[in-house]
Design a protein around this motif. Sequence first.
Motif, PDB file in Angstrom:
ATOM      1  N   GLY A  59       0.811  -1.219   0.000  1.00  0.00           N
ATOM      2  CA  GLY A  59       0.000   0.000   0.000  1.00  0.00           C
ATOM      3  C   GLY A  59       0.844   1.267   0.000  1.00  0.00           C
ATOM      4  O   GLY A  59       0.495   2.258  -0.646  1.00  0.00           O
ATOM      5  N   GLY A  67      -0.992   7.864  -5.076  1.00  0.00           N
ATOM      6  CA  GLY A  67      -2.064   8.094  -4.126  1.00  0.00           C
ATOM      7  C   GLY A  67      -2.213   9.570  -3.819  1.00  0.00           C
ATOM      8  O   GLY A  67      -1.263  10.345  -3.934  1.00  0.00           O
ATOM      9  N   TYR A  73      -3.558   4.047   1.241  1.00  0.00           N
ATOM     10  CA  TYR A  73      -3.487   2.678   0.734  1.00  0.00           C
ATOM     11  C   TYR A  73      -2.610   1.801   1.617  1.00  0.00           C
ATOM     12  O   TYR A  73      -2.815   0.587   1.687  1.00  0.00           O
ATOM     13  CB  TYR A  73      -3.002   2.658  -0.718  1.00  0.00           C
ATOM     14  CG  TYR A  73      -4.048   3.154  -1.676  1.00  0.00           C
ATOM     15  CD1 TYR A  73      -5.157   2.366  -1.982  1.00  0.00           C
ATOM     16  CD2 TYR A  73      -3.952   4.406  -2.259  1.00  0.00           C
ATOM     17  CE1 TYR A  73      -6.131   2.822  -2.839  1.00  0.00           C
ATOM     18  CE2 TYR A  73      -4.922   4.865  -3.129  1.00  0.00           C
ATOM     19  CZ  TYR A  73      -6.011   4.073  -3.414  1.00  0.00           C
ATOM     20  OH  TYR A  73      -6.986   4.527  -4.266  1.00  0.00           O
TER      21      TYR A  73
END
Length: 170
Positions: A59, A67, A73
């Motif tokens: 993530g 992102g 994430y």
Amino acid sequence: MLRIGILTVIILVNFTLQASLFPHLAILGVTPDSALVLIISYAILRGDIEGGIFGFFVGLVQDLMGGRVIGFYALLGFIVGFACGKPFRDFFKDNYFLPFFVVIGVSFVYQLVVYVSTVMFLGGQDFWFYLRVIILPKTIYTASLAVPLYGFMHFVNSKIEKWQEPINEI
């Protein structure tokens, strides 16, 4: 140390493919989320703690690659890895059907969380439209990768475990 190196290579290859190849394989404008499948697969194979850590780093790379907020994430990856590793501690690892169904359920919930956390709060699209056009196709497309990627991760995990087996010569 060997496991960390191999997992780092897998993460980097995955995101290279997601950025370069997968946009060309889009169906109805939707690409699969192979990172999510890798997190789920690794968590099922290695358990909650390692799954959560792996999910966090996957993530984090996703956050760094595009992102909107660094950590979003990473947190989702950690939660998915931890949650998917917890109930499958004693799971028969050679069963490829359960990961397929886990990916379907987790991918659907994951896409809903992403919708609620990002799209909806930014004044985004109608929920039913987003569900029909993005969430359901992405869930199905992601689930289509579940068996091959789980098989790959199972193979890699078994090889690493053999290489790291302690030698008992006494």
